[in-house]
Structure formats: structure tokens, C-alpha cells
Design a protein around this motif. Structure first.
Motif, PDB file in Angstrom:
ATOM      1  N   GLN A 164     -16.629  -4.164  -3.872  1.00 32.41           N
ATOM      2  CA  GLN A 164     -15.514  -4.505  -2.992  1.00 32.41           C
ATOM      3  C   GLN A 164     -15.977  -4.644  -1.543  1.00 32.41           C
ATOM      4  O   GLN A 164     -15.529  -5.543  -0.821  1.00 32.41           O
ATOM      5  CB  GLN A 164     -14.419  -3.436  -3.092  1.00 32.41           C
ATOM      6  CG  GLN A 164     -13.692  -3.418  -4.419  1.00 32.41           C
ATOM      7  CD  GLN A 164     -12.548  -2.418  -4.429  1.00 32.41           C
ATOM      8  OE1 GLN A 164     -11.792  -2.299  -3.469  1.00 32.41           O
ATOM      9  NE2 GLN A 164     -12.415  -1.671  -5.523  1.00 32.41           N
TER      10      GLN A 164
ATOM     11  N   SER B 145       0.830  -1.213   0.000  1.00 33.24           N
ATOM     12  CA  SER B 145       0.000   0.000   0.000  1.00 33.24           C
ATOM     13  C   SER B 145       0.858   1.253   0.000  1.00 33.24           C
ATOM     14  O   SER B 145       0.513   2.265  -0.628  1.00 33.24           O
ATOM     15  CB  SER B 145      -0.927   0.010   1.218  1.00 33.24           C
ATOM     16  OG  SER B 145      -0.188   0.076   2.428  1.00 33.24           O
TER      17      SER B 145
ATOM     18  N   ARG C  18      -2.600   0.609  -9.387  1.00 27.73           N
ATOM     19  CA  ARG C  18      -3.981   0.127  -9.416  1.00 27.73           C
ATOM     20  C   ARG C  18      -4.483  -0.185  -8.007  1.00 27.73           C
ATOM     21  O   ARG C  18      -5.683  -0.090  -7.718  1.00 27.73           O
ATOM     22  CB  ARG C  18      -4.097  -1.147 -10.260  1.00 27.73           C
ATOM     23  CG  ARG C  18      -4.296  -0.979 -11.733  1.00 27.73           C
ATOM     24  CD  ARG C  18      -5.484  -0.164 -12.132  1.00 27.73           C
ATOM     25  NE  ARG C  18      -6.724  -0.467 -11.447  1.00 27.73           N
ATOM     26  CZ  ARG C  18      -7.860   0.192 -11.664  1.00 27.73           C
ATOM     27  NH1 ARG C  18      -7.892   1.192 -12.536  1.00 27.73           N
ATOM     28  NH2 ARG C  18      -8.966  -0.110 -11.009  1.00 27.73           N
ATOM     29  N   LEU C  19      -3.576  -0.562  -7.108  1.00 22.57           N
ATOM     30  CA  LEU C  19      -3.967  -0.896  -5.742  1.00 22.57           C
ATOM     31  C   LEU C  19      -4.591   0.285  -5.016  1.00 22.57           C
ATOM     32  O   LEU C  19      -5.323   0.099  -4.034  1.00 22.57           O
ATOM     33  CB  LEU C  19      -2.762  -1.411  -4.943  1.00 22.57           C
ATOM     34  CG  LEU C  19      -2.078  -2.699  -5.446  1.00 22.57           C
ATOM     35  CD1 LEU C  19      -0.977  -3.115  -4.485  1.00 22.57           C
ATOM     36  CD2 LEU C  19      -3.085  -3.827  -5.633  1.00 22.57           C
ATOM     37  N   THR C  20      -4.301   1.501  -5.473  1.00 25.60           N
ATOM     38  CA  THR C  20      -4.886   2.681  -4.826  1.00 25.60           C
ATOM     39  C   THR C  20      -6.395   2.752  -5.047  1.00 25.60           C
ATOM     40  O   THR C  20      -7.074   3.558  -4.401  1.00 25.60           O
ATOM     41  CB  THR C  20      -4.241   3.980  -5.339  1.00 25.60           C
ATOM     42  OG1 THR C  20      -4.501   4.139  -6.744  1.00 25.60           O
ATOM     43  CG2 THR C  20      -2.730   3.960  -5.116  1.00 25.60           C
ATOM     44  N   GLU C  21      -6.922   1.917  -5.953  1.00 26.94           N
ATOM     45  CA  GLU C  21      -8.370   1.876  -6.210  1.00 26.94           C
ATOM     46  C   GLU C  21      -9.084   0.906  -5.272  1.00 26.94           C
ATOM     47  O   GLU C  21     -10.310   0.786  -5.323  1.00 26.94           O
ATOM     48  CB  GLU C  21      -8.639   1.468  -7.667  1.00 26.94           C
ATOM     49  CG  GLU C  21      -8.021   2.394  -8.712  1.00 26.94           C
ATOM     50  CD  GLU C  21      -8.604   3.795  -8.652  1.00 26.94           C
ATOM     51  OE1 GLU C  21      -9.800   3.925  -8.291  1.00 26.94           O
ATOM     52  OE2 GLU C  21      -7.874   4.763  -8.940  1.00 26.94           O
ATOM     53  N   LEU C  22      -8.331   0.196  -4.445  1.00 26.58           N
ATOM     54  CA  LEU C  22      -8.936  -0.741  -3.497  1.00 26.58           C
ATOM     55  C   LEU C  22      -9.451  -0.004  -2.268  1.00 26.58           C
ATOM     56  O   LEU C  22      -8.877   1.017  -1.853  1.00 26.58           O
ATOM     57  CB  LEU C  22      -7.915  -1.794  -3.059  1.00 26.58           C
ATOM     58  CG  LEU C  22      -7.453  -2.808  -4.117  1.00 26.58           C
ATOM     59  CD1 LEU C  22      -6.296  -3.631  -3.568  1.00 26.58           C
ATOM     60  CD2 LEU C  22      -8.601  -3.716  -4.552  1.00 26.58           C
TER      61      LEU C  22
ATOM     62  N   LYS D 114     -16.537   0.254  -5.698  1.00 30.36           N
ATOM     63  CA  LYS D 114     -16.343   0.300  -4.244  1.00 30.36           C
ATOM     64  C   LYS D 114     -17.416  -0.524  -3.538  1.00 30.36           C
ATOM     65  O   LYS D 114     -17.139  -1.222  -2.557  1.00 30.36           O
ATOM     66  CB  LYS D 114     -16.384   1.751  -3.750  1.00 30.36           C
ATOM     67  CG  LYS D 114     -15.360   2.667  -4.394  1.00 30.36           C
ATOM     68  CD  LYS D 114     -13.934   2.197  -4.157  1.00 30.36           C
ATOM     69  CE  LYS D 114     -12.935   3.164  -4.789  1.00 30.36           C
ATOM     70  NZ  LYS D 114     -11.543   2.677  -4.693  1.00 30.36           N
TER      71      LYS D 114
ATOM     72  N   SER E 273      -9.301  -4.540  -7.979  1.00 32.31           N
ATOM     73  CA  SER E 273      -9.335  -3.078  -8.013  1.00 32.31           C
ATOM     74  C   SER E 273     -10.279  -2.545  -9.084  1.00 32.31           C
ATOM     75  O   SER E 273     -10.673  -1.381  -9.046  1.00 32.31           O
ATOM     76  CB  SER E 273      -7.927  -2.521  -8.238  1.00 32.31           C
ATOM     77  OG  SER E 273      -7.496  -2.723  -9.582  1.00 32.31           O
ATOM     78  N   TYR E 274     -10.649  -3.415 -10.051  1.00 32.88           N
ATOM     79  CA  TYR E 274     -11.564  -2.991 -11.114  1.00 32.88           C
ATOM     80  C   TYR E 274     -13.029  -3.099 -10.690  1.00 32.88           C
ATOM     81  O   TYR E 274     -13.914  -2.636 -11.405  1.00 32.88           O
ATOM     82  CB  TYR E 274     -11.327  -3.810 -12.385  1.00 32.88           C
ATOM     83  CG  TYR E 274     -10.030  -3.466 -13.078  1.00 32.88           C
ATOM     84  CD1 TYR E 274      -9.926  -2.352 -13.901  1.00 32.88           C
ATOM     85  CD2 TYR E 274      -8.889  -4.255 -12.897  1.00 32.88           C
ATOM     86  CE1 TYR E 274      -8.730  -2.024 -14.522  1.00 32.88           C
ATOM     87  CE2 TYR E 274      -7.696  -3.936 -13.514  1.00 32.88           C
ATOM     88  CZ  TYR E 274      -7.622  -2.829 -14.330  1.00 32.88           C
ATOM     89  OH  TYR E 274      -6.438  -2.512 -14.941  1.00 32.88           O
TER      90      TYR E 274
ATOM     91  N   VAL F 277      -4.999  -6.688  -8.002  1.00 33.72           N
ATOM     92  CA  VAL F 277      -5.155  -5.786  -9.145  1.00 33.72           C
ATOM     93  C   VAL F 277      -6.491  -6.033  -9.828  1.00 33.72           C
ATOM     94  O   VAL F 277      -7.210  -5.099 -10.199  1.00 33.72           O
ATOM     95  CB  VAL F 277      -3.988  -5.969 -10.147  1.00 33.72           C
ATOM     96  CG1 VAL F 277      -4.268  -5.213 -11.446  1.00 33.72           C
ATOM     97  CG2 VAL F 277      -2.682  -5.478  -9.535  1.00 33.72           C
TER      98      VAL F 277
ATOM     99  N   LEU G 291      -7.203  -3.429   0.937  1.00 33.92           N
ATOM    100  CA  LEU G 291      -5.795  -3.054   0.811  1.00 33.92           C
ATOM    101  C   LEU G 291      -5.006  -3.523   2.033  1.00 33.92           C
ATOM    102  O   LEU G 291      -3.849  -3.939   1.910  1.00 33.92           O
ATOM    103  CB  LEU G 291      -5.675  -1.540   0.638  1.00 33.92           C
ATOM    104  CG  LEU G 291      -4.295  -0.987   0.271  1.00 33.92           C
ATOM    105  CD1 LEU G 291      -3.746  -1.669  -0.972  1.00 33.92           C
ATOM    106  CD2 LEU G 291      -4.366   0.519   0.058  1.00 33.92           C
TER     107      LEU G 291
END
Length: 297
Positions: free
Chosen positions: A221, A131, A188-192, A218, A214-215, A211, A197
């Protein structure tokens, strides 16, 4: 015309009148100063975690006995006080050690220069969490792009390039020992969401699956995390999540509306046009298949 009219004279400043060049040069030179800790604010969105762990406690004991041996790096703030660039752990250790001041090197830095130094100084640590790399790489890459400037008309790549034609993510990759693809994976991990994370940091989820996750939106997730927490996540569920084509991964085909609107009544909604075109294509394909069957008899 008066004698000497039109001649401008540049008068020396007050500083120049009462100080020597050597004194002025000395004033500009970087110095180590003892600064009150309360005057030093943390770097905005600092991506590296500062924990009260065993290593921190060892640093506290060292500072109690010897003081801060390596000065922190700060930059002056326009509204007064200072902003920490490199030395967040030393600052916390000093606070825990009961120190009120700490030695700091004061340097005038732009926002982007400060980001680059902050990231580089922390990436030298022995252990850096996924992270931390994710947000650090993102911050530095954005700073590098701004420093490189906008791409020219000949180079419309969304990733900025330097004078040698290298992409910013390639340069960053070489600096930190990662491939440009790995740099992108980390970013891409910043989108978790934070809870997922954290699982990546704890080694519960590997990089590539993370990764892919992450797509997800929210909300998706959050639902996934709740499912994991309840212990009802089985291999079939995981497989369906990982193989599902996410909306922002699906290849998009777009056609200018002006090219097709002449074939429809005025005011026809875009969705209606799309549905009509799909039905027409399906009918055309059906007719072509029937034609092929008839020719094959």
C-alpha cells in the motif's frame, strides 16, 4: 446453649441510618452536573474527527452567547475524573469559547455500553466520512459480539448472534440502514494505511476499489501511494493491482500432516512433502493424458 445463639442480625448501614429512602433514590438518579472540562478525557480510540471547521466556529459563537444547551454524556472513571461518551464537539467548542466548565449528564456505563452509545450518537450527524464509519462500525460490532456472548456449540458462526438467531452484522446493518455486506466493506477499510484512507474520505478512491486495496500488505500500500503521488499510476498498473489475487484471498487447501507423513522418510520437511506431492500429481495427470490419447487411436 445461650438464648438467641445462632441468630444473625443484619445491621443497617450508616447511610441507611442517617438518610431517607427518598434521599438515597435521589442520589442514584442521573443528574446534570457542571464539570470542569479538564476533568473530562476523550473516549479511547474515538473514531470521529473533531475539526475546527465552519460548523465548529458556529457552535463556538452559539456557546459564547447561550452556553451549552444540550448536556454532554460522560461516565465516571475508576481512577477519578470522567470520560466523554457523547459530546466531543461540544467540549472542543466550549474550550474554544473560553469556557472552563460544561454541563454533563453522568451515567455509569460498561465499556461496551459506552461504545454503542458513542457510535450511535455520532452516526446521527449529517455528514459521516467513510473512515469514521469504518472504525465506528468495527468498534460497535465488536461490542455487540461481546454483549451477545460466545456462540453455542450448535452455532459456531464467528459472528455472534442474539436470541432471535440474527447475526450481529445483520442487526447493526438494520440499525444504520446498511446491508451486512456493506458493513463488512466498511470494516475492511480499517486495513488501509492512513494516507490511502484519506484518499477514500476525499472521494479520490471509490469504496469497492478501496476494499480491494485493503487486501494488499502495508508495504504494498505504501508503494502504491508513492506511485500515485508521483503521478506514474496508469490504467494498466491499476488493473494489475485490482486483479491480482491477494494472499489472504486465495483459497487455501490444507491436509493434516499425519495423513501423509507415513509416505515420506522421517524428518522430511513439510515444504519438501508438498513439492513431491505436486510433482506426483503432475506425473499422474501426464500419464492419464497419454492413456486417453492411446485409447483414442
Amino acid at each position: 446453649m445461650a438464648k438467641g445463639a445462632g441468630i444473625s442480625m443484619k445491621l443497617p448501614s450508616v447511610d441507611n441510618l442517617f438518610t431517607t429512602q427518598e434521599q438515597r433514590d435521589e442520589e442514584k438518579r442521573e443528574k446534570v452536573r457542571d464539570i470542569d472540562i479538564t476533568e473530562i478525557s476523550d473516549f479511547p480510540n474515538h473514531p470521529f474527527k473533531v475539526k475546527t471547521d465552519e460548523k465548529m466556529l458556529e457552535m463556538v459563537d452559539s456557546i459564547k452567547e447561550y452556553g451549552v444547551l444540550i448536556p454532554a454524556l460522560v461516565r465516571p472513571k475508576s481512577e477519578g475524573g470522567y470520560e466523554m461518551v457523547a459530546g466531543h464537539r461540544r467540549k472542543m467548542a466550549s474550550e474554544l469559547a473560553g469556557k472552563e466548565i460544561m454541563p454533563c449528564l453522568v451515567r455509569n456505563l460498561t465499556d461496551d455500553e459506552a461504545v454503542v452509545i458513542m457510535v450511535d450518537s455520532n452516526l446521527q450527524r449529517e455528514e459521516v466520512l467513510p473512515s469514521e464509519k469504518a472504525f465506528a462500525y468495527k468498534m460497535k460490532l465488536e461490542a455487540m459480539k461481546r454483549q451477545a456472548g460466545r456462540p453455542s456449540k450448535e452455532n459456531l458462526s464467528p459472528v455472534a448472534t442474539n436470541l432471535r438467531g440474527q447475526r450481529s452484522d445483520e442487526i447493526l446493518g438494520k440499525q444504520v440502514g446498511e446491508s451486512k455486506d456493506q458493513i463488512r466493506r466498511y470494516i475492511r477499510l480499517t486495513e488501509l494505511i492512513p494516507s490511502i484512507l484519506d484518499m477514500v474520505d476525499e472521494g479520490k478512491i471509490a469504496m469497492r476499489p478501496a476494499v480491494e486495496l485493503s487486501y494488499l500488505s502495508k508495504e504494498q500500500q505504501e508503494q502504491l501511494f508513492d506511485t500515485i503521488e508521483k503521478g506514474s499510476l496508469n490504467p494498466d498498473v491499476i488493473l494489475s493491482i485490482m486483479t491480482e489475487e491477494k494472499p489472504n484471498q486465495a483459497e487455501q487447501f490444507k491436509m493434516p500432516k499425519k495423513r501423509i507423513e507415513k509416505y515420506f522418510p522421517k524428518g522430511t520437511p513439510s515444504k519438501k512433502m508438498e513439492e513431491t506431492i505436486i510433482r506426483a500429481l503432475e506425473l499422474l495427470r501426464k500419464r492419464e493424458r497419454e492413456k486417453d490419447r492411446n485409447q483414442g487411436r
